[in-house]
Each structure stands twice: as C-alpha cells, then as structure tokens.
Write a protein that holds these residues in place. Structure first.
Motif, PDB file in Angstrom:
ATOM      1  N   TRP A  11       0.816  -1.165   0.055  1.00 53.76           N
ATOM      2  CA  TRP A  11      -0.019   0.034  -0.055  1.00 53.76           C
ATOM      3  C   TRP A  11       0.862   1.297   0.070  1.00 53.76           C
ATOM      4  CZ3 TRP A  11      -5.106  -0.095   3.305  1.00 53.76           C
ATOM      5  CH2 TRP A  11      -6.126  -1.136   2.688  1.00 53.76           C
ATOM      6  N   TYR A  12       1.997   1.241   0.874  1.00 56.33           N
ATOM      7  CA  TYR A  12       2.761   2.283   0.830  1.00 56.33           C
ATOM      8  C   TYR A  12       3.320   2.729  -0.442  1.00 56.33           C
ATOM      9  CZ  TYR A  12       6.351   5.713   2.802  1.00 56.33           C
ATOM     10  OH  TYR A  12       7.006   6.577   2.975  1.00 56.33           O
ATOM     11  N   GLU A  17       3.623   6.431  -5.377  1.00 55.18           N
ATOM     12  CA  GLU A  17       3.600   6.484  -6.858  1.00 55.18           C
ATOM     13  C   GLU A  17       2.314   7.524  -6.889  1.00 55.18           C
ATOM     14  OE1 GLU A  17       2.793   2.808  -8.641  1.00 55.18           O
ATOM     15  OE2 GLU A  17       4.924   1.900  -7.943  1.00 55.18           O
ATOM     16  N   SER A  18       1.180   7.302  -6.250  1.00 55.30           N
ATOM     17  CA  SER A  18       0.153   8.244  -6.663  1.00 55.30           C
ATOM     18  C   SER A  18      -0.191   9.534  -5.831  1.00 55.30           C
ATOM     19  CB  SER A  18      -1.210   7.229  -6.505  1.00 55.30           C
ATOM     20  OG  SER A  18      -1.358   7.265  -4.926  1.00 55.30           O
ATOM     21  N   ASP A  22       3.784  14.460  -0.102  1.00 51.49           N
ATOM     22  CA  ASP A  22       4.182  13.950   1.193  1.00 51.49           C
ATOM     23  C   ASP A  22       3.252  12.539   1.498  1.00 51.49           C
ATOM     24  OD1 ASP A  22       5.840  15.725   2.247  1.00 51.49           O
ATOM     25  OD2 ASP A  22       3.854  17.092   3.065  1.00 51.49           O
ATOM     26  N   SER A  23       3.586  11.730   0.411  1.00 48.78           N
ATOM     27  CA  SER A  23       2.742  10.209   0.784  1.00 48.78           C
ATOM     28  C   SER A  23       3.304   9.510   2.308  1.00 48.78           C
ATOM     29  CB  SER A  23       2.950   9.469  -0.220  1.00 48.78           C
ATOM     30  OG  SER A  23       4.558   9.281  -0.443  1.00 48.78           O
ATOM     31  N   ASN A  24       4.463  10.057   2.517  1.00 52.38           N
ATOM     32  CA  ASN A  24       4.836   9.438   3.882  1.00 52.38           C
ATOM     33  C   ASN A  24       4.210  10.359   5.169  1.00 52.38           C
ATOM     34  OD1 ASN A  24       6.428  11.920   3.212  1.00 52.38           O
ATOM     35  ND2 ASN A  24       8.353  10.822   4.454  1.00 52.38           N
ATOM     36  N   ALA A  25       3.401  11.327   4.994  1.00 50.09           N
ATOM     37  CA  ALA A  25       2.819  11.981   6.144  1.00 50.09           C
ATOM     38  C   ALA A  25       1.903  11.098   6.823  1.00 50.09           C
ATOM     39  CB  ALA A  25       1.876  13.144   5.547  1.00 50.09           C
ATOM     40  N   MET A  26       1.962  11.033   8.194  1.00 48.12           N
ATOM     41  CA  MET A  26       1.093  10.496   9.030  1.00 48.12           C
ATOM     42  C   MET A  26       0.527  11.137  10.300  1.00 48.12           C
ATOM     43  SD  MET A  26       3.889   7.741  10.304  1.00 48.12           S
ATOM     44  CE  MET A  26       5.497   8.262  11.166  1.00 48.12           C
ATOM     45  N   LEU A  81      -6.393   7.146  -2.890  1.00 44.25           N
ATOM     46  CA  LEU A  81      -6.571   5.722  -3.195  1.00 44.25           C
ATOM     47  C   LEU A  81      -7.758   4.926  -2.300  1.00 44.25           C
ATOM     48  CD1 LEU A  81      -2.735   4.777  -2.355  1.00 44.25           C
ATOM     49  CD2 LEU A  81      -3.877   4.891  -4.676  1.00 44.25           C
ATOM     50  N   ARG A  82      -8.433   6.129  -1.451  1.00 39.00           N
ATOM     51  CA  ARG A  82      -9.618   5.528  -0.576  1.00 39.00           C
ATOM     52  C   ARG A  82      -9.046   4.466   0.677  1.00 39.00           C
ATOM     53  NH1 ARG A  82     -14.050   4.373  -5.080  1.00 39.00           N
ATOM     54  NH2 ARG A  82     -15.240   3.883  -3.093  1.00 39.00           N
TER      55      ARG A  82
END
Length: 192
Positions: A11-12, A17-18, A22-26, A81-82
């Motif tokens: 998932w990560y 890719e999408s 900041d896809s690494n934001a949590m 990505l829902r």
C-alpha cells in the motif's frame, strides 16, 4: 498467523506513486501525563518489522508526551487511494547512530532549522526565528552541521495494525493484525 508488513509495503509503494505531496505523512496521536490527547502530522522516515520511525525536537510537546507515556498511534490516510492504515504501539527512542545517520541526510537548511527552533514554544515574530537561523548559519559556516543534542527520533513498535479500504455504500473492508506476544501476528476482519 500472518504478518502485516508486506501489506503495508504494497500500500505504501502505491501511495508513493500516486500521492502528489508527502505520501509519507502520518498523523501521530499522543497522550500527556494528565491523559490529554494531542494529534499532529509527522513524516515517516523508516519502517519495517522493527517499527515505524519519525524524528523530532525532543523539547517539543510530542516528545514530552512520548517520554512520559511511551505509547502512540499513527494514521496514514491516502484519500486518492481510498485507503488508510492505523497503527498502535509502544514508542522507544532511536539510538544515536540511527539519529545521526538520518540527520546527515537532511538538507543543510533543515539541519540549521533544527538548531534554530525551540519547537512548539511561543515565538515573538517570524523575524526572531529567521535571525536565530542566520546565527546558526554563521556558527556552522564552512563545517558540517552536527545533530543537536535535543533532536532525535522515535520508533513506534506496532501492537495493532489495521488496513481500511473504502467500498461503495460504506460497506468498507477492514483487516486487523494483532501482535500475539510471541513474535507473530493474528489476522482478522472487522465490521465496517
């Protein structure tokens, strides 16, 4: 028995890719000594079966909370990505070698900012902060910027990891992995 880390990696990777920014934001949730919760966004800087790593100024509120109550919760939410992943567990400080290695990868400006910031404390004006930044720039001119003693990282060691997938009509799919205390994981579904 099953383990959640391959699912997280899948998932990560898709989020990397999408997601544009900041896809690494949590979101990181902590609780202080008086039981008051707080949540804020941080960036994932390492992950694997040994845990999920982020870095911070140890004089700020989040580190203060974690040093008093070494438990936390993370939430990754990738709206496009829902999907979301919730992670709960114990938190431990990373060792100095790990913190030093990561600090060395940061941009020089970010390194100087770590020295200049009294994170989460009141700030009189932006000019005061920028003057402190300029002072640090002068202090380290011509040399490498060392990691400040008040700056390091934490590793959240997961006890529970939940994967949530949006489905039509709010008939979502949820899978929960729970550490079994023997190095393995129990896996089960949850009602949406």
């Amino acid at each position: 028995m099953d383990e959640p880390f391959s699912q997280f990696n899948e998932w990560y990777a898709l989020a990397r890719e999408s997601e544009l920014n900041d896809s690494n934001a949590m979101a990181l949730a902590t609780v202080d000594a008086d039981g008051r919760p707080s949540v804020r966004m941080v960036l994932l800087k390492g992950h694997g079966p040994d845990g999920f790593v982020f870095y911070t100024n140890f004089e700020g509120r989040k580190a203060g909370d974690l040093l008093v109550n070494p438990n936390g919760a993370l939430l990754f939410h990738w709206k496009s990505l829902r999907r979301q992943i919730r992670i709960e567990g114990a938190v431990a400080r990373v060792d100095d070698t790990t913190a030093d290695a990561y600090f060395a990868t940061r941009s020089r400006d970010s390194q100087l900012g770590a020295w200049a910031s009294d994170q989460s404390r009141p700030l009189e004006s932006r000019e005061v902060f920028m003057a402190r930044y300029a002072d640090m720039n002068a202090r380290f001119e011509g040399q490498e910027v060392s990691r400040p003693p008040h700056w390091s990282g934490f590793r959240l060691i997961p006890r529970r990891i939940e994967f949530w997938q949006d489905r039509e009509h709010r008939l979502h799919e949820r899978w929960l992995y729970s550490a079994d205390g023997k190095g393995g994981w129990a896996k089960g579904m949850l009602y949406p």
